[in-house]
Design an enzyme around this catalytic site. Structure first.
Site, PDB file in Angstrom:
ATOM      1  N   SER A   1       0.823  -1.208   0.000  1.00 17.86           N
ATOM      2  CA  SER A   1       0.000   0.000   0.000  1.00 17.86           C
ATOM      3  C   SER A   1       0.854   1.254   0.000  1.00 17.86           C
ATOM      4  CB  SER A   1      -0.857   0.044   1.260  1.00 17.86           C
ATOM      5  OG  SER A   1      -1.601  -1.122   1.387  1.00 17.86           O
TER       6      SER A   1
ATOM      7  N   HIS B   1      -1.351  -2.658  -6.999  1.00 19.10           N
ATOM      8  CA  HIS B   1      -2.044  -2.350  -5.748  1.00 19.10           C
ATOM      9  C   HIS B   1      -3.548  -2.528  -5.923  1.00 19.10           C
ATOM     10  CE1 HIS B   1      -3.199   0.709  -2.453  1.00 19.10           C
ATOM     11  NE2 HIS B   1      -3.061  -0.485  -1.940  1.00 19.10           N
TER      12      HIS B   1
ATOM     13  N   GLU C   1      -3.908   0.167  -8.784  1.00 21.05           N
ATOM     14  CA  GLU C   1      -2.871   1.165  -9.048  1.00 21.05           C
ATOM     15  C   GLU C   1      -1.636   0.398  -9.529  1.00 21.05           C
ATOM     16  OE1 GLU C   1      -3.637   4.860  -5.970  1.00 21.05           O
ATOM     17  OE2 GLU C   1      -2.674   3.090  -5.169  1.00 21.05           O
TER      18      GLU C   1
ATOM     19  N   ASN D   1      -3.951   6.111  -1.177  1.00 17.46           N
ATOM     20  CA  ASN D   1      -3.617   6.189   0.254  1.00 17.46           C
ATOM     21  C   ASN D   1      -3.023   7.534   0.642  1.00 17.46           C
ATOM     22  OD1 ASN D   1      -4.628   3.823   1.311  1.00 17.46           O
ATOM     23  ND2 ASN D   1      -2.913   2.644   0.528  1.00 17.46           N
TER      24      ASN D   1
HETATM   25  P1  NAD Z   1      -3.212  -9.785   6.381  1.00 17.31           P
HETATM   26  O1  NAD Z   1      -2.587  -9.630   7.721  1.00 17.31           O
HETATM   27  O2  NAD Z   1      -4.666 -10.053   6.272  1.00 17.31           O
HETATM   28  O3  NAD Z   1      -2.476 -10.976   5.567  1.00 17.31           O
HETATM   29  C1  NAD Z   1      -1.086 -11.106   5.447  1.00 17.31           C
HETATM   30  C2  NAD Z   1      -0.780 -12.588   5.319  1.00 17.31           C
HETATM   31  O4  NAD Z   1       0.587 -12.723   4.903  1.00 17.31           O
HETATM   32  C3  NAD Z   1      -0.931 -13.360   6.631  1.00 17.31           C
HETATM   33  O5  NAD Z   1      -1.759 -14.478   6.419  1.00 17.31           O
HETATM   34  C4  NAD Z   1       0.499 -13.758   6.975  1.00 17.31           C
HETATM   35  O6  NAD Z   1       0.592 -15.008   7.642  1.00 17.31           O
HETATM   36  C5  NAD Z   1       1.145 -13.820   5.595  1.00 17.31           C
HETATM   37  N1  NAD Z   1       2.591 -13.694   5.587  1.00 17.31           N
HETATM   38  C6  NAD Z   1       3.369 -12.863   6.323  1.00 17.31           C
HETATM   39  N2  NAD Z   1       4.665 -13.046   5.999  1.00 17.31           N
HETATM   40  C7  NAD Z   1       4.700 -14.003   5.035  1.00 17.31           C
HETATM   41  C8  NAD Z   1       5.748 -14.630   4.315  1.00 17.31           C
HETATM   42  N3  NAD Z   1       7.024 -14.322   4.524  1.00 17.31           N
HETATM   43  N4  NAD Z   1       5.434 -15.576   3.399  1.00 17.31           N
HETATM   44  C9  NAD Z   1       4.148 -15.918   3.189  1.00 17.31           C
HETATM   45  N5  NAD Z   1       3.103 -15.349   3.849  1.00 17.31           N
HETATM   46  C10 NAD Z   1       3.389 -14.408   4.758  1.00 17.31           C
HETATM   47  O7  NAD Z   1      -2.783  -8.479   5.571  1.00 17.31           O
HETATM   48  P2  NAD Z   1      -3.506  -7.826   4.278  1.00 17.31           P
HETATM   49  O8  NAD Z   1      -4.484  -6.810   4.723  1.00 17.31           O
HETATM   50  O9  NAD Z   1      -3.926  -8.923   3.357  1.00 17.31           O
HETATM   51  O10 NAD Z   1      -2.287  -7.013   3.652  1.00 17.31           O
HETATM   52  C11 NAD Z   1      -1.319  -7.647   2.826  1.00 17.31           C
HETATM   53  C12 NAD Z   1      -0.613  -6.609   1.967  1.00 17.31           C
HETATM   54  O11 NAD Z   1      -1.594  -5.971   1.132  1.00 17.31           O
HETATM   55  C13 NAD Z   1       0.079  -5.493   2.748  1.00 17.31           C
HETATM   56  O12 NAD Z   1       1.249  -5.124   2.070  1.00 17.31           O
HETATM   57  C14 NAD Z   1      -0.943  -4.382   2.724  1.00 17.31           C
HETATM   58  O13 NAD Z   1      -0.384  -3.107   2.878  1.00 17.31           O
HETATM   59  C15 NAD Z   1      -1.524  -4.562   1.335  1.00 17.31           C
HETATM   60  N6  NAD Z   1      -2.861  -4.010   1.147  1.00 17.31           N
HETATM   61  C16 NAD Z   1      -3.787  -4.086   2.156  1.00 17.31           C
HETATM   62  C17 NAD Z   1      -5.061  -3.553   1.946  1.00 17.31           C
HETATM   63  C18 NAD Z   1      -6.097  -3.591   3.028  1.00 17.31           C
HETATM   64  O14 NAD Z   1      -7.104  -2.872   2.940  1.00 17.31           O
HETATM   65  N7  NAD Z   1      -5.915  -4.432   4.050  1.00 17.31           N
HETATM   66  C19 NAD Z   1      -5.402  -2.963   0.716  1.00 17.31           C
HETATM   67  C20 NAD Z   1      -4.443  -2.932  -0.302  1.00 17.31           C
HETATM   68  C21 NAD Z   1      -3.171  -3.457  -0.062  1.00 17.31           C
END
Ligand code: NAD
Length: 283
Positions: free
Chosen positions: A119, A140, A152, A190
């Protein structure tokens, strides 16, 4: 290069949603997470969402089963070796992402494209860590990826045109709407959204208005589909905190500095919808 098999790193909120979108649009998908329990939970979540679509008449049972059959969960990075594109959607932490990209640079085939769903973190750092900076790009997706069509496309200086073209075509095949943006913290959405959410939190912190009324005001007065605090709960308060920290570090502007109450909620594990409690409570 034609993309047929997609790898996803992280079977959380975003990784699971992106995997679902890819599978529904005909891609074979391998999703990796750190433990079997997380992989199973990711799978179960997608199944529940697709079965709900079937129950509501939005999808046939056959399409649902075929999409589920295209998704393989794993904890072994070697299972990503045959992927044409890998999208990283692990935790919003630079050290973790750097480690993932280093690993992907060694386990995936040399021509594979490596993308991140970050993000706010610099794609250029991930590109450097991967050892193949010309093939690294940001994709993104928005939350929830199966409902929000924007992607994005974040383009670091190092990315070559073939990678950009392939990424754009891939997003088209997923029926996404793309915007292009340079590799800058927070990209477009963001950078605008985070200070807006933080101002909403400050209104609540200062006792100026309740969380319910802040969100109601934005929904009705601004015609927003969701209020800023409900949006924060949807994003995940931990993720929001990480996003803002990287933007504050890079821009140094107070508007990106996380409010105290957000830090306290994260410390207590009140992370929004995913834990059932954030600015609002959820069943
Ligand atoms: P989340 O916590 O729901 O999921 C992350 C997952 O990644 C977890 O299941 C964790 O166990 C796993 N993980 C961590 N390290 C790992 C590794 N080394 N290898 C494999 N798996 C691993 O988080 P999320 O909300 O899905 O966010 C994930 C990414 O997406 C982040 O970079 C976040 O900034 C981005 N993002 C989030 C949103 C949102 O609204 N939550 C929107 C767009 C982008």
């Amino acid at each position: 290069m034609a993309i047929e098999r997609v790898g996803i790193v992280g079977f959380g909120l975003m990784g699971g949603g992106i995997a679902q979108v890819c599978a529904v649009h005909g891609y074979d998908v391998a999703v990796i997470d750190v433990g079997d329990d997380r992989v199973q939970r990711g799978h179960d979540t997608i199944r529940a969402r697709l079965e709900r679509d079937v129950a509501r008449g939005r999808m046939t049972a056959d399409t649902c089963e075929r999409a589920l059959g295209r998704i393989t969960g794993t904890t072994n990075y070697e299972d990503l070796s045959t992927c044409d594109l890998v999208i990283e959607a692990a935790v919003e932490d630079m050290a973790a992402k750097r480690a993932v990209f280093q690993r992907l640079g060694t386990v995936t085939k040399p021509e594979a494209i490596l993308a991140s769903n970050t993000s706010s973190l610099p794609l250029s750092d991930m590109a450097a860590a991967s050892g193949r900076p010309a093939q690294v790009i940001g994709l993104h997706f928005f939350n929830p990826p199966y409902a929000l069509r924007l992607v994005e496309v974040v383009i670091p200086e190092s990315t070559n045109q073939d990678t950009i073209d392939a990424a754009m075509v891939f997003c088209d095949t997923l029926d996404r709407v793309t915007v292009r943006v340079k590799d800058t913290p927070g990209f477009i959405v963001n950078r605008l959204l985070v200070p807006f959410i933080f101002d909403a939190i400050h209104l609540v912190e200062s006792g100026t208005a309740s969380a319910q009324d802040v969100d109601q005001a934005c929904r009705i007065g601004l015609n927003h589909a969701m209020g800023p605090l409900g949006t924060a709960d949807l994003i995940g308060l931990d993720t929001l905190l990480y996003i803002s920290e990287s933007m504050f570090e890079e821009y140094g502007e107070p508007r990106f500095k996380a409010p105290t109450s957000l830090r306290r909620m994260v410390a207590l594990g009140h992370l929004g919808r995913k834990t059932g409690r954030g600015f609002f409570t959820y069943e």
